[in-house]
Motif scaffolding. Structure first.
Motif, short mmCIF file in Angstrom:
data_model
loop_
_atom_site.label_atom_id
_atom_site.label_comp_id
_atom_site.label_asym_id
_atom_site.label_seq_id
_atom_site.Cartn_x
_atom_site.Cartn_y
_atom_site.Cartn_z
N ASN A 37 8.73 -5.68 -1.65
CA ASN A 37 8.36 -5.44 -3.35
C ASN A 37 7.24 -4.40 -3.24
OD1 ASN A 37 7.74 -4.99 -5.53
ND2 ASN A 37 7.06 -7.16 -6.55
N VAL A 38 6.97 -3.03 -2.42
CA VAL A 38 5.89 -2.55 -1.75
C VAL A 38 4.59 -2.71 -2.79
CG1 VAL A 38 6.37 -1.61 0.05
CG2 VAL A 38 6.43 -0.27 -1.98
N ALA A 39 4.76 -2.67 -4.82
CA ALA A 39 4.45 -2.58 -5.75
C ALA A 39 3.32 -3.64 -5.87
CB ALA A 39 5.23 -2.90 -6.60
N GLU A 40 3.33 -4.58 -4.64
CA GLU A 40 2.08 -5.95 -5.23
C GLU A 40 1.43 -5.48 -4.32
OE1 GLU A 40 4.24 -9.20 -3.42
OE2 GLU A 40 5.39 -9.96 -5.70
N LYS A 41 1.67 -4.53 -3.23
CA LYS A 41 0.59 -4.16 -2.22
C LYS A 41 -0.73 -3.21 -2.62
CE LYS A 41 3.08 -4.82 2.06
NZ LYS A 41 3.85 -4.45 3.71
N VAL A 42 0.25 -2.26 -3.34
CA VAL A 42 -0.95 -1.49 -4.43
C VAL A 42 -1.13 -1.36 -5.85
CG1 VAL A 42 0.39 0.50 -3.14
CG2 VAL A 42 1.13 0.27 -5.66
N TYR A 43 -0.67 -2.83 -6.12
CA TYR A 43 -1.03 -3.27 -7.44
C TYR A 43 -2.85 -3.69 -7.59
CZ TYR A 43 -1.18 -5.72 -11.76
OH TYR A 43 -1.24 -6.59 -13.81
N VAL A 44 -3.42 -2.78 -8.32
CA VAL A 44 -4.26 -3.37 -8.73
C VAL A 44 -4.72 -4.04 -10.14
CG1 VAL A 44 -7.31 -3.46 -8.98
CG2 VAL A 44 -5.62 -1.94 -7.49
N ALA A 45 -4.96 -5.24 -10.53
CA ALA A 45 -4.94 -5.95 -11.81
C ALA A 45 -6.12 -5.84 -12.54
CB ALA A 45 -5.37 -7.45 -11.48
N PRO A 46 -5.72 -5.29 -13.80
CA PRO A 46 -6.48 -5.02 -14.89
C PRO A 46 -8.28 -5.80 -14.69
CG PRO A 46 -4.83 -5.43 -15.56
CD PRO A 46 -4.44 -5.63 -14.26
N GLY A 47 -8.90 -5.07 -14.01
CA GLY A 47 -10.57 -5.55 -14.60
C GLY A 47 -11.06 -5.83 -12.41
N GLU A 48 -9.82 -5.40 -11.94
CA GLU A 48 -10.25 -6.05 -10.49
C GLU A 48 -10.16 -4.22 -10.00
OE1 GLU A 48 -7.64 -7.79 -8.28
OE2 GLU A 48 -7.81 -9.58 -9.53
N TYR A 49 -11.34 -4.30 -8.79
CA TYR A 49 -11.29 -3.19 -8.00
C TYR A 49 -10.23 -2.96 -7.07
CZ TYR A 49 -15.97 -3.63 -10.45
OH TYR A 49 -16.71 -3.01 -11.37
N ASP A 50 -10.59 -1.33 -6.55
CA ASP A 50 -9.59 -1.10 -5.88
C ASP A 50 -10.88 -1.53 -4.45
OD1 ASP A 50 -6.86 0.88 -5.66
OD2 ASP A 50 -8.52 1.37 -7.35
N GLU A 51 -9.88 -1.08 -3.19
CA GLU A 51 -10.41 -1.32 -1.39
C GLU A 51 -11.33 -0.68 -0.91
OE1 GLU A 51 -9.74 -4.27 2.95
OE2 GLU A 51 -8.15 -3.53 1.05
N TYR A 52 -11.14 0.62 -1.25
CA TYR A 52 -11.53 1.66 -0.81
C TYR A 52 -11.53 2.86 -1.95
CZ TYR A 52 -10.39 -0.13 3.74
OH TYR A 52 -9.68 -0.70 4.62
N TYR A 53 -12.74 3.44 -2.08
CA TYR A 53 -12.85 4.70 -2.38
C TYR A 53 -12.30 5.88 -1.69
CZ TYR A 53 -16.57 4.06 -5.49
OH TYR A 53 -17.61 2.75 -6.12
#
Length: 656
Positions: A37-53
């Motif tokens: 389930n790779v979707a879990e690895k790229v999912y950023v929940a509402p209100g949370e931030y990505d790890e990288y720009y």
């Protein structure tokens, strides 16, 4: 004939190997991107931030786009070399000077290679630099505001391609020419190219505190094509490496005539030695004409200055400045590993990946292990600088990035894949297909002493069948891979705008806390600022009318203006008085033939309107700002050119 048959057999063997490798992991079960389930690895929940720009070049859009990783969400398009109607960049009176050049106002660009500033060999998140390929320029974007604050034109150059890469303390940004041209430019037969055209390698100094750029010096090189470049780091700090092709110096049908030599060169430039020669006065001052455009954050206004000369170094006359490292064949990418020891030359037409050793290079220089010279520049012997080769890793190698575990990752355009291999042993460890025809790839910090080992993303040139079709024109495709384990895992496809080339990525923590949220109204030193409604006014000077206007939820001041005449040149100077984060206001008026304005809190922007018809014309806020956004409007009355209607304006009351 026997040689042709042997070559054909070898290629068939290689292709069979690729096919078996690409399918070796498949079974009756799901594999690749569907194995978990790779979707879990790229999912950023509402209100949370990505790890990288991730900062991805926009190619022929002329701009720079900002994405989050791992989500692949696009956050912003930063206007750089092209007019941008969304914000009014290049249209507003304050930003028009940013697009000035020695060729006049150029409203578009071709942006290729962004690179983030570094301190002690680590990316620091202060600024990002990007090149413009067509009309040679280098831009600097301030990463506190994500706005372009400086653009420097590059003289004596054409096709500013091997740019813009920074040294490990941001001492210099380089700008290497792709197309050699007559220097100085003059009328001459193209057939006399060989020996007469030159390639300029430009070294742009960066002031450490504020980042101000200055064209420090140029090295005038033989008339080859200078393709990509990367700085030395660690033990090779003080050097810069540039790939070349067309060492044949052909000027027509280059796909054939520039592919004759078995080896071209990587040019190794000792910029520390260049600094010594500059101090000794061993340079020529050459007349030049190039623009230096600077945006002042206090006045919210750009200025353009034309510069008139540049210092030029001739490597044929300056020992130790430049050496040539023979590299098969038509090398494109030129990449230096985090230690600074290995210099990878990605020969587009080579069966193998060539890796040079910096230590061996210094030894060859010291012991004069030369194999002749080209235009007075020593050529080092191939065998004496070779660290090793990655044998038949793929077809059409282009670019290499590095992780934090001693591994390298190379893109292969023809076989559409990324190949992982080990530095030092040159062993292929893994390969994964891309969709399709991959160009550049990026690992956060991959062009530094301290890369990340979590993600890699590939930027592909062909997109067909990856997304819903949108007619003949498709956006390009990027693909995100997890590289934290022994094997790469494809996580995500996401579309990218324009034609991305290189990209730069950085951990979000190095930028997000420094990001500016508003412009302090008290610090606004714009010539036409109005900081309160009491400061608003309308001033006529001949047929020029200057309107000092404010905007705040949910009105303009003034909102009714009379006494404007056909033929007037009306300047709307609009100040956003908000001091709350993320409350921009827009401004547009009917018949405005440049662009709307988008004004950030505390900022002033100006737009010119030249009414052609009598009437009463509305203006309004273009950015939805409050529940009463629709009510945020006003009118301008335009009278005939010879009218004696007096100039009047008001807010909240009828004009008498």
């Amino acid at each position: 004939m026997k040689n042709i048959l042997k070559t054909t057999a070898a290629l068939v063997t290689v292709l069979i190997t690729f096919t078996s490798c690409n399918n070796s992991g498949k079974s009756n079960g799901k594999s690749g991107a569907l194995a978990s389930n790779v979707a879990e690895k790229v999912y950023v929940a509402p209100g949370e931030y990505d790890e990288y720009y991730a900062f991805i070049s926009g190619g022929y859009s002329g701009n720079l786009t900002v994405y989050g990783l791992p989500s692949g969400r696009m956050f912003k398009e930063i206007p750089v070399f092209s007019q941008f109607p969304t914000s009014g960049y290049g249209y507003s009176e304050e930003t028009k000077p940013m697009l000035n050049t020695s060729h006049g106002f150029i409203p578009w660009g071709d942006s290729h290679h962004p690179d983030i500033s570094q301190t002690n060999g680590e990316i620091d998140g202060r600024w990002i630099f990007i090149n413009e390929n067509n009309t040679p320029r280098i831009a600097k974007i301030d990463l506190t505001t994500f706005e372009t604050t400086e653009i420097l034109e590059i003289p004596n150059s054409a096709g500013n391609h091997s740019s813009s890469f920074v040294t490990e303390n941001t001492e210099y940004v380089v700008a290497g020419t792709r197309f050699s041209v007559p220097v100085p430019q003059r009328d001459m037969p193209i057939k006399e190219y060989k020996g007469n055209f030159k390639g300029a390698l430009s070294f742009i100094s960066v002031e450490p505190e504020h980042g101000q750029m200055d064209l420090s010096f140029q090295i005038l090189m033989p008339g080859f094509n200078y393709d990509l470049s990367h700085p030395g780091r660690g033990k090779s700090h003080g050097w810069f490496f540039f790939t070349t092709y067309n060492t044949e110096e052909a000027n027509t049908l280059l796909e054939v005539n520039a592919s004759q030599n078995d080896k071209d060169f990587i040019a190794a430039v000792n910029w520390k030695k260049a600094e010594e020669y500059i101090k000794q006065g061993k340079f020529t001052t050459m007349p030049a004409n190039y623009a230096h455009n600077v945006y002042d954050e206090n006045t919210h206004t750009a200025t353009s200055t034309m510069k008139k000369e540049v210092r030029v170094l001739n490597p044929a006359e300056l020992p130790g400045l430049v050496y040539f490292l023979p590299t098969p064949k038509s090398p494109h990418g030129c990449d230096v590993d985090p230690s600074g020891e290995y210099i990878v030359g990605n020969g587009k037409l080579s069966a193998n990946l060539t890796v040079h050793s910096f230590t061996k290079m210094l030894d060859a220089i010291e012991n004069k292990k030369f194999d002749g010279e080209a235009y007075g520049i020593p050529i080092l012997k191939f065998e004496d600088v070779l660290a090793g080769s990655v044998e038949q890793p793929g077809l059409g190698p282009l670019h290499t990035e590095f992780d934090d575990k001693g591994n390298a990752y190379t893109t292969f355009f023809i076989s559409s894949e990324v190949v992982k291999w080990k530095l030092g042993t040159w062993e292929v460890l893994d390969r994964k297909p891309t969709y399709y025809s991959v160009g550049h790839l990026t690992i956060p910090g991959g062009n530094s002493r301290k890369p990340s080992g979590k993600y890699m993303f590939a930027m592909n040139k062909i997109t067909k069948d990856r997304y819903l079709p949108t007619g003949p024109e498709l956006e390009h495709s990027a693909q995100l891979y997890d590289i934290s384990g022994d094997k790469m895992e494809l996580l995500l496809d996401f579309p990218t705008h324009g034609e991305p080339h290189y990209a730069a990525a950085i951990h979000a923590d190095k930028i997000k806390s420094k990001s500016k949220k508003i412009y302090a109204l008290a610090d606004n030193k714009h010539k036409y600022v109005a900081k309160t409604d009491a400061d608003t006014k309308v001033v006529r000077n001949g047929n020029e009318v200057h309107i000092y206007m404010t905007t705040i939820r949910s009105h303009f001041s003034p909102d009714n203006i009379e006494g404007i005449r056909v033929g007037d040149k009306v300047y709307f100077h609009v100040t956003n008085m908000e001091q709350d984060f993320d409350v921009p206001h827009g401004f547009a008026i009917l018949g405005q033939n440049n662009s709307e304005l988008l004004i950030m809190p505390g900022q002033t922007k100006s737009s010119v309107w030249e009414p052609k018809q009598v009437g009463v014309w509305p203006f309004y806020c273009t950015d939805f700002c409050s529940a009463l956004h629709q009510e945020m409007q006003g009118y301008v009355r335009v009278s005939p050119a010879n009218s004696d209607t007096p100039l009047k304006w008001s807010l909240g009351e009828d004009i008498d």
